[in-house]
Every structure is written in C-alpha cells, then in structure tokens.
Design a protein around this motif. Structure first.
Motif, short mmCIF file in Angstrom:
data_model
loop_
_atom_site.label_atom_id
_atom_site.label_comp_id
_atom_site.label_asym_id
_atom_site.label_seq_id
_atom_site.Cartn_x
_atom_site.Cartn_y
_atom_site.Cartn_z
N VAL A 80 0.82 -1.21 0.00
CA VAL A 80 0.00 0.00 0.00
C VAL A 80 0.86 1.26 0.00
O VAL A 80 1.86 1.35 0.70
CB VAL A 80 -0.92 0.01 1.24
CG1 VAL A 80 -1.74 1.29 1.30
CG2 VAL A 80 -1.84 -1.19 1.23
N PHE A 82 0.02 5.47 0.13
CA PHE A 82 -0.96 6.56 0.14
C PHE A 82 -0.35 7.79 -0.53
O PHE A 82 0.79 7.77 -0.97
CB PHE A 82 -1.40 6.86 1.57
CG PHE A 82 -2.25 5.78 2.17
CD1 PHE A 82 -3.54 5.58 1.74
CD2 PHE A 82 -1.75 4.94 3.15
CE1 PHE A 82 -4.34 4.58 2.28
CE2 PHE A 82 -2.52 3.93 3.70
CZ PHE A 82 -3.82 3.75 3.26
N ASP A 83 -1.13 8.86 -0.54
CA ASP A 83 -0.66 10.07 -1.23
C ASP A 83 0.43 10.83 -0.48
O ASP A 83 0.90 11.86 -0.94
CB ASP A 83 -1.86 11.00 -1.49
CG ASP A 83 -2.61 11.33 -0.22
OD1 ASP A 83 -2.40 10.65 0.79
OD2 ASP A 83 -3.42 12.27 -0.23
N GLU A 84 0.80 10.35 0.69
CA GLU A 84 1.90 10.97 1.43
C GLU A 84 2.68 9.87 2.13
O GLU A 84 2.17 8.76 2.30
CB GLU A 84 1.36 11.98 2.44
CG GLU A 84 0.41 11.36 3.43
CD GLU A 84 -0.24 12.37 4.36
OE1 GLU A 84 0.33 13.44 4.57
OE2 GLU A 84 -1.32 12.06 4.88
N ASN A 86 3.92 7.96 5.16
CA ASN A 86 3.35 7.85 6.50
C ASN A 86 4.33 7.37 7.56
O ASN A 86 3.92 7.00 8.67
CB ASN A 86 2.14 6.91 6.47
CG ASN A 86 1.02 7.45 5.62
OD1 ASN A 86 0.67 6.90 4.59
ND2 ASN A 86 0.46 8.57 6.03
N PHE A 87 5.61 7.38 7.23
CA PHE A 87 6.59 6.99 8.23
C PHE A 87 6.95 8.21 9.08
O PHE A 87 7.12 9.31 8.54
CB PHE A 87 7.85 6.44 7.57
CG PHE A 87 7.59 5.21 6.76
CD1 PHE A 87 7.22 4.03 7.38
CD2 PHE A 87 7.70 5.22 5.38
CE1 PHE A 87 6.95 2.89 6.64
CE2 PHE A 87 7.44 4.10 4.62
CZ PHE A 87 7.06 2.93 5.26
N PRO A 88 7.06 8.02 10.41
CA PRO A 88 7.45 9.15 11.25
C PRO A 88 8.74 9.78 10.72
O PRO A 88 9.69 9.09 10.39
CB PRO A 88 7.66 8.51 12.63
CG PRO A 88 6.78 7.31 12.61
CD PRO A 88 6.81 6.80 11.20
N GLU A 89 8.73 11.10 10.66
CA GLU A 89 9.79 11.79 9.92
C GLU A 89 11.17 11.76 10.58
O GLU A 89 12.15 12.10 9.94
CB GLU A 89 9.36 13.23 9.65
CG GLU A 89 9.03 14.02 10.88
CD GLU A 89 8.61 15.45 10.57
OE1 GLU A 89 8.54 16.25 11.49
OE2 GLU A 89 8.36 15.74 9.38
N TYR A 90 11.23 11.35 11.84
CA TYR A 90 12.55 11.26 12.48
C TYR A 90 13.26 9.95 12.15
O TYR A 90 14.44 9.80 12.44
CB TYR A 90 12.41 11.41 14.00
CG TYR A 90 12.05 12.82 14.40
CD1 TYR A 90 12.97 13.84 14.31
CD2 TYR A 90 10.76 13.12 14.84
CE1 TYR A 90 12.63 15.14 14.65
CE2 TYR A 90 10.42 14.41 15.18
CZ TYR A 90 11.35 15.42 15.08
OH TYR A 90 11.02 16.70 15.41
N LEU A 91 12.52 9.01 11.56
CA LEU A 91 13.14 7.72 11.23
C LEU A 91 13.97 7.87 9.95
O LEU A 91 13.73 8.74 9.13
CB LEU A 91 12.09 6.65 11.02
CG LEU A 91 11.16 6.33 12.20
CD1 LEU A 91 10.29 5.13 11.87
CD2 LEU A 91 11.94 6.07 13.48
N ASP A 95 16.20 2.73 9.72
CA ASP A 95 15.22 2.43 10.79
C ASP A 95 14.00 1.72 10.21
O ASP A 95 13.44 0.82 10.84
CB ASP A 95 14.74 3.73 11.46
CG ASP A 95 15.84 4.44 12.23
OD1 ASP A 95 16.79 3.76 12.66
OD2 ASP A 95 15.75 5.68 12.38
N VAL A 99 11.92 -1.65 11.41
CA VAL A 99 10.48 -1.65 11.74
C VAL A 99 9.73 -2.62 10.82
O VAL A 99 9.00 -3.50 11.29
CB VAL A 99 9.88 -0.22 11.61
CG1 VAL A 99 8.38 -0.22 11.81
CG2 VAL A 99 10.54 0.73 12.61
N MET A 100 9.95 -2.47 9.50
CA MET A 100 9.12 -3.23 8.56
C MET A 100 9.43 -4.73 8.56
O MET A 100 8.54 -5.53 8.32
CB MET A 100 9.25 -2.67 7.14
CG MET A 100 8.78 -1.24 6.98
SD MET A 100 7.25 -0.79 7.82
CE MET A 100 6.03 -1.57 6.81
N ILE A 103 7.24 -6.17 10.93
CA ILE A 103 5.80 -6.05 10.64
C ILE A 103 5.41 -7.07 9.56
O ILE A 103 4.43 -7.80 9.70
CB ILE A 103 5.45 -4.61 10.21
CG1 ILE A 103 5.50 -3.67 11.44
CG2 ILE A 103 4.06 -4.54 9.57
CD1 ILE A 103 5.20 -2.22 11.16
N VAL A 142 9.11 0.31 0.00
CA VAL A 142 8.62 -0.59 1.06
C VAL A 142 7.52 -1.50 0.49
O VAL A 142 7.54 -2.71 0.71
CB VAL A 142 8.08 0.22 2.27
CG1 VAL A 142 7.38 -0.69 3.26
CG2 VAL A 142 9.21 0.98 2.96
#
Lengths: 283, 206
Positions: A80, A82-84, A86-91, A95, A99-100, A103, A142
């Motif tokens: 998936v 999206f139009d932006e 969505n990962f926290p910008e400090y990562l 990193d 995380v992934m 998941i 990703v």
C-alpha cells in the motif's frame, strides 16, 4: 481471467457525500487506473477496500477471499502507498528496515536495499530531510519489498515532477512483469495512467461512470467535430456529451454510432472523462 | 507488534538527547543534595506521558492509517501502545530506584519506604495511563489533552464536593495500603483500559 480484486455494489454514506454501488474487477497481471476528480470518491473506495472504514453495503474479494477475512496472511500480499509518506519523519530508511521486517514476515531486506540504491535514497538521513519525491519513492520501495502480489496506490504520483513520476511508473511496469501481480492505482493525472494502465475505472460524484479495458475505451469512443447545422442532423440519444462554441460543436460519440459522412477524431481518456462529466447533454 | 514497539523506541531515541540532558541536570542536583526526588519525579512524568507522545508522532505522520493497511491489525496498534507505556514506566521505576540508591545515603529503614514510594508511583502511573489512553484513542491527542484536563478537574471537584458534604478522602487511607494492592489495582485498571481502548479503536475509521 482470474481477478485479484473484485468489488461489488459497495456503498458508503456520509452526511455530504455518498459512494454508490461501486463495482470493479481487477484481473491478474494488469494495472487498473482509478481516475476521477478530487473528492470523487477514489480515496473512500480505497479505504473501504483496505478495511480502514466500514462499508454500509457491498462485497469485496481479494485473491478470491472475502474482505472480512482480511487477515495477516492476506495483508502480507498487499502493498500500500498513500498520497503521502506515512513513516514518522525522524526515522531513517535504515530504521524503516528494522520496523518493517518486524511487521511483514516476508520483508526482503536485500530487495529493499537494492531499491534504495537504484532510487538513490540515502539510508541514514532522517525522512524529514527527504524531498516529496524521495518520500514517495521510499513508500513505494517498502510496498515492493515484502512480496506483495497486489499493489493499492492512492495518488502515488501527485505532486511529483515528471522525471520522478516516470521513474515511479517504471517501477509499476517492472512489478507487473510477474503475471500473478496486479495494481490498482488512483490518480487524477490521466497522462500517467494512459502510459501504464490496462484498465480505466472512472468515478464521478461517488458513482462509477465506466470501468473498462483502456484499449477498448480508445477504440470505442471518438470526438465528432462539426458545424451547428450538421449537429442538428445527429441522433442526440447517441451523443454522450458535447461542447459548443460560436463556430462548431465537438461531441463524444461511440464510433459505431457516427453517421455516414461525418469524421471522428480519436478521443483521449481525458476527453472521454471531460465530455462525460462536464459536457452538455442533449435532451 | 514488535515492529510497532521498535518504531516507538526509535522515535524515543530521537528525543534521547533532550532526555539525557534533563537527566544529567537533575542527577547533579540529586547527588549534590542527597535527595533523588526531583529525578524520580521527572522520570515518573516522562514515562507516563511517553505513549501519548508516541501517538502524537503517529498522528502527525498519519501512521495509523498506513499501519492498518499493512500486516497489522487494530488490536496490535492498541496493545503496542500499552506495552510501550508499561515498559516506559518499568524503565522509569528501575532508573528511579538506581538513582535513589546511588544518591541517597541512609539505613535500609530510611531507604525502604522511599523505594516503596517509587513502586507506588509506578502503579499510579499505570492507572493514569489507563485513564488517559482510551481518552486519547477516542479523541486524538489534541482533544484528548483537554478531555484529560476535564477528568482531572472533575476528580478535584468531586473531592471538594465530598469534603463539603463531610466525606473526607483521607491520604493515609492510600499511604497505608499494602503494596500488593497497588499492583493489583494497577493491573486491573490496565486490563480494563485495554478492553475499552480495543472497543473504541475497533469502531474508529481512518
């Protein structure tokens, strides 16, 4: 041809907007462009497919399985974007790997690393320092790194410059080389979809206007240009939409319905959409 | 779930420098005064608000919408925040114990009640999180803060009212409570809170 995604009579009602009887089939090995103007219902339909919001009615099947069985195994196979981003910008991208891979069981670190290299994305830079194009490329990397068979992309190319858009479209075409895979991509940039899509689904004010093979659409419709006088001679029930100016009329019409002696030009997907939504209807 | 916890701790790491600096300043005060109260209070406050801070980061990047489209489900997202909050409190408590033992001098008779207070504070922290998280899940971080303020103000108003009608809520009632009862109350409130949050989250649309 087996469908990767089947949507039947999907409905969702809000106070000011309603998605009405959305139906579409996405066959294996194909790309479907989901088009429509802003606010037409593309994102709402995608959210319903992804189970992020609940439908009032209708049925969704992904890989032949009913939507309510959208379990982990099934979701592993859906990528998936999206139009932006969505990962926290400090990562950082590094990193994101950590995380992934915790998941998605099938997250392929090597594949992700390769994509980062080929897309020229830095591994140790925080995402907040990325440009919009880099952020979108990271999200797509990703989605392409966990063995997904179905990509669902909501406006992945909006706000990107033509060069990055072209790079992104190439990634989609590469993904679809595996004939078991399929892509549903929403966009209001029709030229992008004309390049890569096999099917076009057009949504307007919450309703599907058409969902057809792109080549068939281009074969079927034409733009007839004529004088006002000539236009009066045409059976108006065959005209799907028209525009007129002081000197002439341009009308969208099925090629099989073109009267003898008239010439039609090839209609682009954009023209088909515009005539069907903004063109006048003959009464 | 593990991926979500890693993400939250990676974000926490980003705030690490600021936290380390605050810890350094407060520990200098603790060691020079021989009293670790300020450090332990800071650790308590930070660890209690940490899951809400993590949710604020999630909201900012619209992470939840994306996460739910991955291989995760709604329950994973809820549980991960409770686990993260619980781990923060345990870490805060352990650090508080270390600071108290290192900075304060005295016999076991002096230190033990202080250590008991740290465990009690951790349990209170768990209860505060248990009240706070469902509110934040329901209203979001911004509105959740207002709602939390209203809960605190309401509690104070209730206590005042009870005092006015002659019912005194005695502090000694709580201070004399056995430690195990604190732990039980914290565990039960945590469990109930998870159930409520799952219910709230299952109905949420993204």
């Amino acid at each position: 041809m087996e469908n990767v995604l089947e949507v039947r009579k999907l409905r969702k009602k809000y106070d000011s907007f309603e998605l009405q009887d959305i139906s579409l089939d996405l066959p294996r090995g194909s790309i479907m462009g989901f088009v429509g103007q802003n606010g037409a219902g593309k994102t709402t339909a995608i959210k319903l497919i992804l189970n992020l919001i609940r439908a009032d009615a209708g049925e969704i099947k992904i890989f032949g399985e009913k939507h309510n069985a959208l379990d982990r195994k099934l979701k592993e196979q859906i990528g998936v974007v999206f139009d932006e981003c969505n990962f926290p910008e400090y990562l950082t991208a590094k990193d994101i790997i950590l995380v992934m891979k915790n998941i998605y069981r099938s997250f392929q670190v090597e594949r992700f690393d390769k994509l980062l290299d080929s897309l020229k994305l830095p591994k140790n830079k925080p995402i907040k320092e990325f440009s919009r194009g880099m952020k979108m490329k990271l999200s797509i990397a990703v989605a392409l790194s966990h063995g997904a068979k179905l990509l669902i992309l909501d406006e992945p190319t909006s706000g990107l410059d033509p060069i990055v858009r072209d790079e992104v479209l190439d990634l989609f075409l590469e993904f679809i080389q595996d004939e078991d895979c399929a892509i549903l991509v929403s966009s209001h940039i029709i030229s992008d979809l004309e390049k890569v899509a096999d099917y076009i689904t057009f949504i307007h004010e919450g309703k599907i206007i058409f969902s057809e093979n792109k080549d068939r659409l281009l074969e079927e419709y034409g733009v007839l240009k004529c004088s006002h006088h000539d236009f009066e001679q045409i059976d108006k029930t065959k005209v799907l939409g028209y525009r007129e100016n002081q000197f002439s009329v341009a009308a969208l019409i099925r090629k099989k319905d073109v009267p003898k002696g008239f010439l039609v030009e090839q209609a682009s997907i954009e023209e088909i959409m515009l005539f069907m939504t903004r063109g006048e209807r003959a009464s | 779930m593990k991926g979500l916890l890693i993400k939250d701790f990676l974000i926490l790491k980003n705030q690490g420098k600021l936290l380390a600096l605050a810890l350094l300043v407060y520990s200098i005060i603790a060691f020079s005064s021989g009293n670790a109260d300020m450090v332990t209070t800071m650790l308590f406050v930070v660890s209690v608000i940490m899951p809400v801070t993590a949710i604020a980061y999630d909201e900012k990047s619209r992470w939840e919408r994306y996460a739910l489209a991955t291989a995760l489900n709604r329950r994973d997202l809820v549980l991960s925040k409770y686990l993260f909050g619980g781990l923060c409190i345990v870490c805060g408590m352990l650090l508080g114990i270390l600071f108290t033992l290192a900075a304060e001098k005295g016999s076991a008779a002096v230190l033990l009640p202080r250590l008991r207070m740290l465990v009690v504070a951790a349990c209170v922290g768990v209860v505060v999180q248990s009240v706070n998280l469902p509110i934040v899940f329901h209203f979001g971080v911004e509105k959740g803060r207002i709602a939390m303020f209203l809960v605190i103000a309401g509690t104070a108003a209730l206590q005042f009212y009870l005092g006015q009608v002659g019912i005194q809520v005695s502090g000694s009632l709580f201070s004399n409570m056995p430690l195990v009862l604190y732990v039980v109350i914290a565990a039960v409130s945590f469990g109930l809170s998870i159930v409520v949050s799952n219910l709230i989250y299952s109905k949420k649309e993204f």
